[in-house]
Write a protein that holds these residues in place. Structure first.
Motif, short mmCIF file in Angstrom:
data_model
loop_
_atom_site.label_atom_id
_atom_site.label_comp_id
_atom_site.label_asym_id
_atom_site.label_seq_id
_atom_site.Cartn_x
_atom_site.Cartn_y
_atom_site.Cartn_z
N MET A 102 0.84 -1.19 0.00
CA MET A 102 0.00 0.00 0.00
C MET A 102 0.87 1.24 0.00
O MET A 102 1.78 1.34 0.82
N TYR A 103 0.61 2.18 -0.92
CA TYR A 103 1.35 3.43 -0.90
C TYR A 103 0.79 4.31 0.22
O TYR A 103 -0.42 4.50 0.33
N LEU A 104 1.68 4.86 1.06
CA LEU A 104 1.25 5.75 2.13
C LEU A 104 1.54 7.19 1.74
O LEU A 104 2.66 7.51 1.34
N TYR A 105 0.53 8.04 1.86
CA TYR A 105 0.71 9.45 1.50
C TYR A 105 1.79 10.08 2.38
O TYR A 105 1.89 9.77 3.58
N ASP A 106 2.53 11.02 1.82
CA ASP A 106 3.34 11.88 2.66
C ASP A 106 2.56 13.17 2.89
O ASP A 106 1.41 13.30 2.44
N ALA A 107 3.18 14.13 3.57
CA ALA A 107 2.44 15.34 3.95
C ALA A 107 1.93 16.10 2.72
O ALA A 107 0.82 16.63 2.73
N ALA A 133 -11.90 6.94 -6.98
CA ALA A 133 -10.72 6.26 -7.53
C ALA A 133 -10.17 5.25 -6.53
O ALA A 133 -10.07 5.53 -5.33
N ILE A 134 -9.81 4.09 -7.05
CA ILE A 134 -9.02 3.14 -6.27
C ILE A 134 -7.75 3.00 -7.08
O ILE A 134 -7.66 2.16 -7.96
N PRO A 135 -6.79 3.91 -6.84
CA PRO A 135 -5.63 3.97 -7.74
C PRO A 135 -5.00 2.60 -7.92
O PRO A 135 -4.74 1.89 -6.94
N TYR A 136 -4.83 2.24 -9.19
CA TYR A 136 -4.30 0.95 -9.62
C TYR A 136 -4.87 -0.21 -8.80
O TYR A 136 -4.22 -1.26 -8.65
N GLY A 137 -6.08 -0.04 -8.29
CA GLY A 137 -6.82 -1.15 -7.70
C GLY A 137 -6.43 -1.54 -6.30
O GLY A 137 -6.98 -2.49 -5.74
N LEU A 138 -5.51 -0.81 -5.68
CA LEU A 138 -5.00 -1.21 -4.36
C LEU A 138 -5.81 -0.52 -3.25
O LEU A 138 -6.04 0.68 -3.30
N LEU A 139 -6.19 -1.31 -2.26
CA LEU A 139 -7.08 -0.79 -1.23
C LEU A 139 -6.66 -1.38 0.12
O LEU A 139 -6.44 -2.57 0.23
N SER A 152 -9.69 11.56 4.44
CA SER A 152 -9.20 11.15 5.76
C SER A 152 -8.59 9.75 5.73
O SER A 152 -7.90 9.35 6.66
N VAL A 153 -8.87 9.00 4.67
CA VAL A 153 -8.22 7.68 4.53
C VAL A 153 -7.37 7.63 3.25
O VAL A 153 -7.19 6.57 2.65
N GLN A 154 -6.85 8.79 2.85
CA GLN A 154 -5.95 8.86 1.70
C GLN A 154 -6.62 8.36 0.42
O GLN A 154 -6.03 7.61 -0.37
N MET A 155 -7.87 8.81 0.23
CA MET A 155 -8.56 8.47 -1.02
C MET A 155 -9.17 9.73 -1.60
O MET A 155 -9.26 10.77 -0.95
N HIS A 156 -9.64 9.61 -2.84
CA HIS A 156 -10.20 10.78 -3.53
C HIS A 156 -11.01 10.34 -4.74
O HIS A 156 -11.03 9.14 -5.08
N ARG A 199 7.85 4.13 0.20
CA ARG A 199 6.57 4.53 0.78
C ARG A 199 5.49 3.46 0.62
O ARG A 199 4.39 3.60 1.15
N PHE A 200 5.79 2.43 -0.13
CA PHE A 200 4.86 1.30 -0.21
C PHE A 200 5.12 0.36 0.95
O PHE A 200 6.26 -0.08 1.15
N THR A 201 4.08 0.05 1.71
CA THR A 201 4.25 -1.01 2.69
C THR A 201 4.16 -2.33 1.93
O THR A 201 3.39 -2.46 0.98
N ARG A 202 4.95 -3.28 2.31
CA ARG A 202 4.92 -4.58 1.64
C ARG A 202 4.68 -5.65 2.69
O ARG A 202 5.15 -5.53 3.82
#
Ligand code: HEM
Ligand code: SF4
Lengths: 566, 172
Positions: A1-6, A57-63, A110-114, A292-295
């Motif tokens: 999962m990609y985690l947003y930065d500031a 959007a669910i960018p590139y399908g990852l949730l 609030s959950v890094q989505m848009h 920034r991707f958690t694996r």
């Protein structure tokens, strides 16, 4: 999962504030409908048949599981308790209220989505392989590249008012599961002679009313040039794509009108100026995004779990499900699992809020808290221990998400059609259901084997009917809903467009017609290994046509005969 | 009257627009004052326009017009404008970047035609520094659009380095 930065977070928050103000001005009459439309579309908001529809959007399908819970919350609080997963790794809510949308977007943020650029004439959500990062046939993990493209395309100042929508898909595996040949740009990630990553670049693919398979304009684009090359393609399209006719405005028409050779020359001429410029990617940036991707932290496991193989031998139902819905994983002892959203009687791709919450729990307990949305409108748990599969299967079954039909005829891809969409010629959901009912018998389905069946309610082709082994298209015949049927389409490496078998049918005739196609296939296949699509390729569409229309004519004659006799 | 916004402030407009008459004939050139002419007019009358004693010159381009066509004239000009027939016609964004980034235009670059508040942010990132805002819009409100976003990922005229290069520069 990609985690947003500031910064990622700040931009999404600023977008919410911007749209809140735009909505306020629209509702206050300061912004006309015409001027508001492109703005709301670029925030995923359509005005549909019954209510506004919001595409998230669910960018590139990852949730992440917490994101799925947020979607469940939105479905409950602002919609009617369900959502529709689309073929483009988005989710759509069909019953939202316009004035609630800013709050919904704030909740997503609030959950890094848009819902940024999920609609409108701009660069849309980038899609990829739902098995990215875990598929054994993977050459390059596409996720990092997808995120780089997401950032590059988000609020790209030059390309917000393109001639038409623009869709990019990326595949990094030997088998294309991202339909890259039918996107405006398709990127095939591969390795060069020294193992370096690069991309084969296809342009001008697309479905819609003029289906086209994309053409390769560059065989190997070294990764540092990815963004500058995309800029060059988009600039040529933005400047020269047709704006006089919206049906001719996609890049595929420009490529065709110029010829791929001339289009490529124009892109190269533009790129000559941009190449090696500031957009050139650096190893540091690729590394930063990768970090920034958690694996998943995989355990060291046996390649084959004994617990799993014993359960397979013991329970036929489990074995059936595993045979269809469990996919190999590149890490020993793990598997990817498809949770089918294609249970008979449920519109393809729909999930209730309760199911979403339950799937989020499954993801937490069985798959590192992550899941994927596939372009076949199913949910994927990508990192499940083989030894957990049996327990997962039982839980999924209880939730109605364990229909063992992945790759089979009832795993229908369908657009929302006339039940929701104002552009529809015909309904698609009841047709999907009628076909699922006809083929509900599992043994029969398994005997038929691999078959993609796709339904679109009109020629915009949101259900990808052109690339279904069997494609069904809603058409309008003097105000009545009819269905045109094609066969021989395919997605993936051997992508092909289906051929129409003949005049269209009324809704209640469709299951019979499909049955006849299947009968023809079963009678003509040389073995169980020969799939429907293989037979169509080998013998052509004529025998199918004969069986369908020969009998249909007879039926009409019979009917006429009965009428005459009455 | 459209309101002129220049460098994110409301400004007064000294430019007079000049085009062919409706019958296609060439207009007479005012002896003084700042005049903004269409590309065809510039191509037809550059000599006469350059021969004036006072006043500055500008050329406006339509969405379909290639900025390369005025690349050699830029030294004689004080204003370049790009016309948006509709705000949804996004060709002018590319035209602007080409003028700034490829042809080196440093002077005023003005967006004219269908110009509204909600496009100002992207327009300014593509190199526009002046905007003739549509009638009926609140000019003060429009000024806030320049700060809709405080950061941007991509390279643009206003921030030539993309975010990922600026991050590195800042960290060093
Ligand atoms: C209900 C609201 C929807 C509307 C109004 C809508 C509208 C459209 C239109 C107008 C096109 C044709 C674009 C063109 O050819 O230039 C299109 C294409 C497409 N839509 Fe939708 N759509 C809707 C829902 C969906 C859903 C639910 C999905 C996924 C299941 C979807 C996925 C696609 C895809 C994959 C295409 C493919 C064709 C292409 O881009 O080449 N859309 N849509
Ligand atoms: S294919 Fe047609 S009917 Fe189906 S969702 Fe797309 S636009 Fe609507």
């Amino acid at each position: 999962m990609y985690l947003y930065d500031a910064v990622d977070q700040r931009l999404v928050d600023e977008r919410v504030a911007q749209f809140r103000d735009q909505t306020r001005r629209f509702l206050a009459g300061e912004l006309s409908e015409d001027n508001f439309r492109p703005l709301r579309l670029q925030n995923g908001l359509y005005i549909q048949r019954f209510a506004p529809m919001l595409r998230v959007a669910i960018p590139y399908g990852l949730l992440a599981s917490r994101q799925l819970r947020a979607l469940a919350h939105i479905a409950r609080k602002w919609d009617r308790g369900y959502g529709h997963f689309s073929t483009r790794q988005n989710i759509q809510f069909n019953w939202v209220k316009l004035e609630d949308v800013p709050d919904i977007l704030a909740h997503l943020a609030s959950v890094q989505m848009h819902a940024i650029q999920t609609s409108g004439n701009c660069i849309r959500n980038t899609t990829t392989d739902h098995l990215a990062g875990v598929a054994p046939d993977e050459i390059v993990d596409p996720l990092v590249w997808c995120e780089l493209i997401r950032q590059w395309s988000t609020f790209h100042p030059e390309f917000a008012y393109l001639p038409r929508k623009f869709k990019i898909a990326v595949s990094g595996a030997e088998n294309d599961r991202a339909a890259i040949q039918v996107h405006d740009i398709g990127l095939q990630a591969l390795r060069g002679a020294n193992g370096e990553t690069g991309f084969r670049v296809l342009v001008g693919g697309g479905l819609g009313r003029t289906p086209v398979i994309g053409t390769a304009i560059r065989e190997f684009l070294p990764w540092p040039h990815l963004l500058s090359y995309l800029d060059a393609i988009l600039r040529v399209y933005n400047r020269h794509g047709r704006r006089d006719n919206k049906y001719k405005a996609r890049i595929k028409i420009l490529v065709r009108e110029l010829t791929p050779e001339v289009f490529r020359a124009q892109v190269d001429a533009e790129w000559a100026h941009l190449k090696d410029g500031p957009s050139t990617l650096t190893a540091a940036e690729v590394g930063r995004i990768t970090q920034r991707f958690t694996r998943p932290q995989y355990q060291k496991l046996e390649a084959l779990s004994v617990h799993y193989t014993q359960a397979l031998a013991r329970e036929r139902g489990f074995a059936n499900w595993a045979g269809r819905n469990v996919h190999p994983h590149k890490v020993p002892g793990y598997a990817a699992v498809t949770l089918s959203l294609k249970k008979t009687g449920v519109p393809p791709g729909d999930a209730t809020a309760d199911q979403m919450d339950a799937v989020a729990d499954l993801a937490d307990r069985y798959s590192f808290g992550e899941l994927r949305v596939s372009h076949e409108q199913n949910l994927i748990l990508s990192d499940v221990k083989q030894s957990d599969l049996h327990a997962l299967w039982q839980e999924a079954k209880a939730l109605g998400l364990a229909t063992p039909n992945i790759g089979l005829i009832t795993n229908i891809i369908a657009c929302p059609g006339g039940d929701f969409c104002s552009l529809a010629n015909a309904k698609s959901i009841p047709v999907a259901e009628a076909i699922q009912r006809r083929f509900d018998d599992l043994d029969y389905q398994h005997d038929i084997g691999e078959l993609d069946l796709n339904i679109s309610g009109c020629m915009n082709s949101c259900g990808h009917h052109h690339v279904g082994h069997i494609g069904i298209l809603g058409v309008d015949k003097q105000g009545a809903e009819f269905y045109q049927i094609s066969i021989g389409g395919a997605q993936g490496n051997a992508a092909a467009l289906g051929k129409v078998i003949g005049p269209s049918f009324a809704q209640d005739e469709v299951p019979d017609v499909i049955e006849k196609l299947i009968q023809t296939y079963l009678a003509r296949r040389d073995s169980e290994a020969e799939r429907f699509i293989d037979v169509v390729r080998r013998i052509g569409i004529a025998p199918f046509k004969e069986h369908v229309y020969g009998n249909a004519d007879q039926k009409r004659e019979n009917r006429n005969g009965q009428l005459a006799a009455a | 009257m459209a309101t002129l916004i220049k460098n994110a402030k409301i400004a007064t407009d000294s430019w007079q627009r000049l085009d062919r008459a409706t019958d296609g004939s060439l207009p007479s050139v005012p002896a003084t004052g700042d005049v903004l002419v269409s590309l065809p007019l510039w191509q037809a009358m550059a000599g006469e326009l350059l021969g004036r004693n006072g006043g500055r010159l500008g050329v406006w381009l339509d969405g379909s017009e290639d900025p390369a066509q005025i690349a050699d004239s830029l030294e004689a000009l004080s204003l370049v404008a790009i016309h948006f027939a509709q705000f949804t016609d996004g060709r002018g964004y590319s035209t602007a970047r080409l003028l700034r980034e490829r042809h080196g235009w440093k002077g005023e670059l003005r967006a004219i035609g269908d110009i509204q508040r909600d496009q100002l942010f992207y327009l300014s990132r593509c190199g526009f520094d002046a905007f003739e805002l549509n009638d009926g819009l609140d000019p003060q409100g429009a000024l806030s659009a320049f700060t809709d976003f405080t950061e941007a990922y991509q390279t643009s005229v206003e921030r030539p380095l993309p975010l990922f290069r600026r991050r590195v520069a800042e960290a060093v």
